[in-house]
Design a protein around this motif. Structure first.
Motif, PDB file in Angstrom:
ATOM      1  N   LYS A  86      -2.814  12.035  -2.835  1.00 23.06           N
ATOM      2  CA  LYS A  86      -3.417  13.351  -2.577  1.00 23.06           C
ATOM      3  C   LYS A  86      -2.559  14.187  -1.629  1.00 23.06           C
ATOM      4  O   LYS A  86      -2.383  15.388  -1.833  1.00 23.06           O
ATOM      5  CB  LYS A  86      -4.832  13.195  -1.999  1.00 23.06           C
ATOM      6  N   LEU A  87      -2.029  13.545  -0.575  1.00 17.83           N
ATOM      7  CA  LEU A  87      -1.224  14.289   0.398  1.00 17.83           C
ATOM      8  C   LEU A  87       0.123  14.717  -0.179  1.00 17.83           C
ATOM      9  O   LEU A  87       0.680  15.723   0.248  1.00 17.83           O
ATOM     10  CB  LEU A  87      -1.048  13.473   1.674  1.00 17.83           C
ATOM     11  N   LYS A  88       0.632  13.980  -1.160  1.00 21.06           N
ATOM     12  CA  LYS A  88       1.891  14.361  -1.817  1.00 21.06           C
ATOM     13  C   LYS A  88       1.723  15.704  -2.536  1.00 21.06           C
ATOM     14  O   LYS A  88       2.651  16.517  -2.572  1.00 21.06           O
ATOM     15  CB  LYS A  88       2.345  13.270  -2.792  1.00 21.06           C
ATOM     16  N   VAL A  89       0.534  15.938  -3.056  1.00 20.85           N
ATOM     17  CA  VAL A  89       0.258  17.212  -3.726  1.00 20.85           C
ATOM     18  C   VAL A  89       0.196  18.344  -2.691  1.00 20.85           C
ATOM     19  O   VAL A  89       0.738  19.423  -2.896  1.00 20.85           O
ATOM     20  CB  VAL A  89      -1.072  17.132  -4.519  1.00 20.85           C
ATOM     21  N   ILE A  90      -0.437  18.068  -1.552  1.00 23.63           N
ATOM     22  CA  ILE A  90      -0.594  19.091  -0.514  1.00 23.63           C
ATOM     23  C   ILE A  90       0.720  19.347   0.219  1.00 23.63           C
ATOM     24  O   ILE A  90       1.059  20.478   0.539  1.00 23.63           O
ATOM     25  CB  ILE A  90      -1.697  18.663   0.481  1.00 23.63           C
ATOM     26  N   PHE A  91       1.470  18.262   0.499  1.00 21.10           N
ATOM     27  CA  PHE A  91       2.733  18.355   1.244  1.00 21.10           C
ATOM     28  C   PHE A  91       3.869  17.747   0.409  1.00 21.10           C
ATOM     29  O   PHE A  91       4.347  16.656   0.699  1.00 21.10           O
ATOM     30  CB  PHE A  91       2.622  17.611   2.582  1.00 21.10           C
ATOM     31  N   PRO A  92       4.321  18.448  -0.637  1.00 24.65           N
ATOM     32  CA  PRO A  92       5.309  17.863  -1.561  1.00 24.65           C
ATOM     33  C   PRO A  92       6.656  17.540  -0.925  1.00 24.65           C
ATOM     34  O   PRO A  92       7.389  16.707  -1.450  1.00 24.65           O
ATOM     35  CB  PRO A  92       5.452  18.929  -2.653  1.00 24.65           C
ATOM     36  N   ASN A  93       6.999  18.155   0.201  1.00 27.04           N
ATOM     37  CA  ASN A  93       8.305  17.925   0.815  1.00 27.04           C
ATOM     38  C   ASN A  93       8.316  16.762   1.796  1.00 27.04           C
ATOM     39  O   ASN A  93       9.350  16.466   2.385  1.00 27.04           O
ATOM     40  CB  ASN A  93       8.794  19.197   1.520  1.00 27.04           C
ATOM     41  N   ILE A  94       7.186  16.114   1.980  1.00 27.67           N
ATOM     42  CA  ILE A  94       7.110  14.977   2.895  1.00 27.67           C
ATOM     43  C   ILE A  94       7.049  13.690   2.078  1.00 27.67           C
ATOM     44  O   ILE A  94       6.242  13.569   1.160  1.00 27.67           O
ATOM     45  CB  ILE A  94       5.879  15.094   3.828  1.00 27.67           C
ATOM     46  N   ASP A  95       7.912  12.742   2.409  1.00 31.39           N
ATOM     47  CA  ASP A  95       7.937  11.443   1.732  1.00 31.39           C
ATOM     48  C   ASP A  95       6.579  10.759   1.902  1.00 31.39           C
ATOM     49  O   ASP A  95       6.054  10.695   3.021  1.00 31.39           O
ATOM     50  CB  ASP A  95       9.046  10.579   2.341  1.00 31.39           C
ATOM     51  N   ILE A  96       6.012  10.228   0.815  1.00 30.30           N
ATOM     52  CA  ILE A  96       4.675   9.619   0.892  1.00 30.30           C
ATOM     53  C   ILE A  96       4.629   8.420   1.831  1.00 30.30           C
ATOM     54  O   ILE A  96       3.567   8.078   2.331  1.00 30.30           O
ATOM     55  CB  ILE A  96       4.109   9.230  -0.490  1.00 30.30           C
ATOM     56  N   LYS A  97       5.758   7.807   2.093  1.00 28.16           N
ATOM     57  CA  LYS A  97       5.780   6.662   3.023  1.00 28.16           C
ATOM     58  C   LYS A  97       5.476   7.099   4.452  1.00 28.16           C
ATOM     59  O   LYS A  97       5.190   6.285   5.311  1.00 28.16           O
ATOM     60  CB  LYS A  97       7.125   5.930   2.957  1.00 28.16           C
ATOM     61  N   GLU A  98       5.558   8.412   4.719  1.00 32.64           N
ATOM     62  CA  GLU A  98       5.208   8.936   6.038  1.00 32.64           C
ATOM     63  C   GLU A  98       3.693   8.895   6.270  1.00 32.64           C
ATOM     64  O   GLU A  98       3.232   8.975   7.399  1.00 32.64           O
ATOM     65  CB  GLU A  98       5.694  10.380   6.196  1.00 32.64           C
ATOM     66  N   TRP A  99       2.931   8.812   5.181  1.00 31.72           N
ATOM     67  CA  TRP A  99       1.469   8.783   5.284  1.00 31.72           C
ATOM     68  C   TRP A  99       1.005   7.337   5.174  1.00 31.72           C
ATOM     69  O   TRP A  99       0.992   6.748   4.111  1.00 31.72           O
ATOM     70  CB  TRP A  99       0.823   9.615   4.180  1.00 31.72           C
ATOM     71  N   ASN A 100       0.621   6.769   6.295  1.00 32.25           N
ATOM     72  CA  ASN A 100       0.118   5.395   6.311  1.00 32.25           C
ATOM     73  C   ASN A 100      -1.042   5.329   7.289  1.00 32.25           C
ATOM     74  O   ASN A 100      -1.435   6.341   7.861  1.00 32.25           O
ATOM     75  CB  ASN A 100       1.234   4.414   6.684  1.00 32.25           C
ATOM     76  N   GLY A 101      -1.594   4.154   7.515  1.00 31.18           N
ATOM     77  CA  GLY A 101      -2.732   4.021   8.421  1.00 31.18           C
ATOM     78  C   GLY A 101      -2.438   4.530   9.813  1.00 31.18           C
ATOM     79  O   GLY A 101      -3.261   5.192  10.442  1.00 31.18           O
TER      80      GLY A 101
END
Length: 158
Positions: A86-101
């Motif tokens: 979901k966050l990849k859609v909102i913030f496409p320029n941020i690597d999804i690995k940056e979003w963790n617990g």
């Protein structure tokens, strides 16, 4: 997995007891509270309350509380994957690995600080038993500027 016995709703608060988390060093469980944010969407309390009320009467306390439509337990990995998608859609320029617990805890602590939440409440919200939570808060330049402005506007003028 979170079990039915770990989820209660009292008044306008949903309470979830979590075991085996990073902050559960004594293995007694940590408690998370979700207030009823009336008029806001999403409202985590309302979602938990509805899920709790939809459980069949024959459901056991030891049964899994959060399940997929296919009746499979929702795991931490599944939840983080969902958030990352979901966050990849909102913030496409941020690597999804940056979003963790950990990033979600950091973001929550930072958002609470920016909303003016008292530090001891931020500590309680995050389940921190020490002041280590202060390391999670991101103090950007705008935070420093806002603090200086707040000090300047509340000081008595001579």
């Amino acid at each position: 997995c979170i079990r039915n016995k770990d989820v209660t709703c009292r008044g306008g608060t949903a309470i979830i007891k979590l075991y085996g988390t990073k902050t559960d060093s004594e293995k007694k469980g940590t408690t998370k509270y979700f207030a009823n944010l009336k008029g806001f969407f999403p409202n985590p309390f309302r979602m938990i309350f509805i899920l709790k009320s939809l459980k069949p009467k024959e459901a056991r306390d030891s049964d899994v509380f959060f399940m997929t439509a296919e009746k499979k337990p929702v795991t931490r990995t599944m939840f983080v994957d969902f958030i990352q998608t979901k966050l990849k859609v909102i913030f496409p320029n941020i690597d999804i690995k940056e979003w963790n617990g950990i990033s979600l805890r950091k973001g929550g602590a930072t958002s609470a600080m920016r909303a003016g939440v008292k530090s001891e409440i931020i500590q309680k919200l995050g389940g921190w038993s020490s002041e280590i939570y202060k390391n999670y808060i991101d103090h950007s330049l705008i935070d420093v500027s806002n603090a200086q402005l707040q000090i300047a506007t509340t000081m008595p003028q001579h």
